[in-house]
Design an enzyme around this catalytic site. Structure first.
Site, PDB file in Angstrom:
ATOM      1  N   SER A 181      -1.006  25.991  42.224  1.00  0.00           N
ATOM      2  CA  SER A 181       0.398  26.064  42.603  1.00  0.00           C
ATOM      3  C   SER A 181       0.488  25.946  44.120  1.00  0.00           C
ATOM      4  O   SER A 181      -0.510  26.125  44.829  1.00  0.00           O
ATOM      5  CB  SER A 181       1.048  27.359  42.094  1.00  0.00           C
ATOM      6  OG  SER A 181       0.301  28.499  42.474  1.00  0.00           O
ATOM      7  N   GLU A 184       3.039  26.399  47.836  1.00  0.00           N
ATOM      8  CA  GLU A 184       4.220  26.970  48.490  1.00  0.00           C
ATOM      9  C   GLU A 184       4.719  26.030  49.577  1.00  0.00           C
ATOM     10  O   GLU A 184       3.944  25.499  50.368  1.00  0.00           O
ATOM     11  CB  GLU A 184       3.893  28.323  49.120  1.00  0.00           C
ATOM     12  CG  GLU A 184       5.103  28.947  49.836  1.00  0.00           C
ATOM     13  CD  GLU A 184       4.768  30.237  50.546  1.00  0.00           C
ATOM     14  OE1 GLU A 184       4.578  31.246  49.840  1.00  0.00           O
ATOM     15  OE2 GLU A 184       4.671  30.239  51.796  1.00  0.00           O
ATOM     16  N   ASP A 195      11.375  40.579  54.432  1.00  0.00           N
ATOM     17  CA  ASP A 195      11.124  41.195  55.730  1.00  0.00           C
ATOM     18  C   ASP A 195      12.276  42.098  56.129  1.00  0.00           C
ATOM     19  O   ASP A 195      13.450  41.730  55.976  1.00  0.00           O
ATOM     20  CB  ASP A 195      10.935  40.115  56.805  1.00  0.00           C
ATOM     21  CG  ASP A 195       9.711  39.262  56.541  1.00  0.00           C
ATOM     22  OD1 ASP A 195       8.739  39.798  55.962  1.00  0.00           O
ATOM     23  OD2 ASP A 195       9.722  38.070  56.902  1.00  0.00           O
ATOM     24  N   PHE A 250       0.066  34.506  62.357  1.00  0.00           N
ATOM     25  CA  PHE A 250       0.389  34.873  60.982  1.00  0.00           C
ATOM     26  C   PHE A 250      -0.403  36.101  60.540  1.00  0.00           C
ATOM     27  O   PHE A 250       0.130  37.014  59.913  1.00  0.00           O
ATOM     28  CB  PHE A 250       0.058  33.715  60.030  1.00  0.00           C
ATOM     29  CG  PHE A 250       0.995  32.542  60.097  1.00  0.00           C
ATOM     30  CD1 PHE A 250       2.208  32.611  60.771  1.00  0.00           C
ATOM     31  CD2 PHE A 250       0.664  31.348  59.480  1.00  0.00           C
ATOM     32  CE1 PHE A 250       3.064  31.524  60.830  1.00  0.00           C
ATOM     33  CE2 PHE A 250       1.513  30.255  59.521  1.00  0.00           C
ATOM     34  CZ  PHE A 250       2.705  30.345  60.204  1.00  0.00           C
ATOM     35  N   HIS A 302      -3.183  29.457  44.744  1.00  0.00           N
ATOM     36  CA  HIS A 302      -1.830  29.188  45.222  1.00  0.00           C
ATOM     37  C   HIS A 302      -1.947  28.823  46.693  1.00  0.00           C
ATOM     38  O   HIS A 302      -2.283  29.669  47.530  1.00  0.00           O
ATOM     39  CB  HIS A 302      -0.953  30.434  45.040  1.00  0.00           C
ATOM     40  CG  HIS A 302       0.485  30.233  45.440  1.00  0.00           C
ATOM     41  ND1 HIS A 302       1.390  29.586  44.635  1.00  0.00           N
ATOM     42  CD2 HIS A 302       1.165  30.606  46.557  1.00  0.00           C
ATOM     43  CE1 HIS A 302       2.578  29.567  45.227  1.00  0.00           C
ATOM     44  NE2 HIS A 302       2.467  30.174  46.399  1.00  0.00           N
TER      45      HIS A 302
END
Length: 282
Positions: free
Chosen positions: A10, A12, A103, A211, A261
């Site tokens: 998968s 994103e 968030d 990140f 993913h």
């Protein structure tokens, strides 16, 4: 290097912010659709920052013929807001969601909405939509950065599963033992849902470090030092990153991970190369 048979892939993507970014997203999505992903997820901004962009991107992905799982955040949203979004997704034929807290507003100020945790959102979706949606939730093998302890973090994950989650996607990580340990601890609670490792291509050290600082993902010292050695040599960083992430993903799949993913960052190159290395592009 080949992965075990039939792992689930998968992807994103995130909503583009301008025309050039939109064109890049379309190119990347078309290229990666050749991997025949089980679904693609589309990120969602809390407080309305990218909600309209999420819907537009979901529609674009549907037009490409792929199954789409929009992210849904409860922070900054009322129950009425959430019902309107979910009704729209149901009308569009969406059958998957990624249910997240989202968030918190900067400085903990602002309106945090009527639901405050992902478990509340899972309960809400199940209460109003039954089993219409397949729900994925987030998992943190290296612990959520705001969790009080690893055990508290695990309990919160278990609560989300028992509230009705069908599967989980992890935050990215570079230490496979953290993933295996987390899965073992979840299984010890009698839960057998698929826990799919989130895979972050390693192409830009500055971006990755930013990140990782925000989400609590540890960059191994040897990886960090190698990346620093490459300086501005983008080709060497990319080649090294593809090799590291290929070997990481191969080990995860070989030891029982249900799939991978990929956090594409709307760029197809590294993901396509990793999947080719693993034989997942056949």
């Amino acid at each position: 290097m080949n992965a075990p048979a039939s792992p689930t892939i998968s992807l994103e993507f995130f909503p583009p912010r301008d025309i050039a970014a939109q064109e890049r997203l379309v190119r990347s999505a078309k290229r990666l659709s050749a991997l025949r992903p089980a679904y693609v997820s589309v990120t969602f901004g809390a407080g309305g920052s990218t909600r309209s962009g999420t819907v537009d991107t979901v529609q674009m992905m549907q037009n490409l013929g792929v199954d789409v799982a929009p992210h849904l955040s409860c922070i900054g949203a009322t129950r009425t807001d959430l019902r309107a979004i979910l009704d729209d997704y149901r009308a569009r034929g969406i059958r998957r969601l990624v249910a997240l807290r989202g968030d918190l507003p900067s400085g903990m100020g602002g309106d945090t909405g009527e639901l405050h945790h992902a478990v509340d959102l899972v309960h809400f979706v199940r209460e109003h939509y039954g089993d219409h949606f397949h729900i994925e939730v987030a998992a943190y093998p290296e612990m959520h950065p705001q969790a009080e302890s690893a055990e508290t973090d695990l309990r919160r994950f278990v609560d989300k599963v028992r509230a009705g989650a069908n599967g989980a996607i992890t935050q990215y990580f570079f230490n496979p033992d953290a993933y295996f340990d987390f899965v073992d601890r979840v299984r010890a609670h009698g839960l057998d849902i698929p826990i799919t490792p989130g895979i972050m291509p390693l192409t830009n050290y500055t971006q990755l470090a930013r990140f990782s600082s925000m989400c609590g993902a540890e960059i191994p010292r040897w990886v960090r030092l190698r990346l620093q050695d490459f300086g501005d040599d983008k080709a060497s960083i990319r080649a090294f990153g593809v090799d590291v992430v290929t070997r990481l993903t191969a080990r995860l799949l070989e030891h029982g991970a249900p799939g991978a993913h990929f956090y594409t960052l709307n760029n197809a190159d590294a993901v396509a190369q990793i999947c080719a290395n693993l034989g997942l592009d056949a």
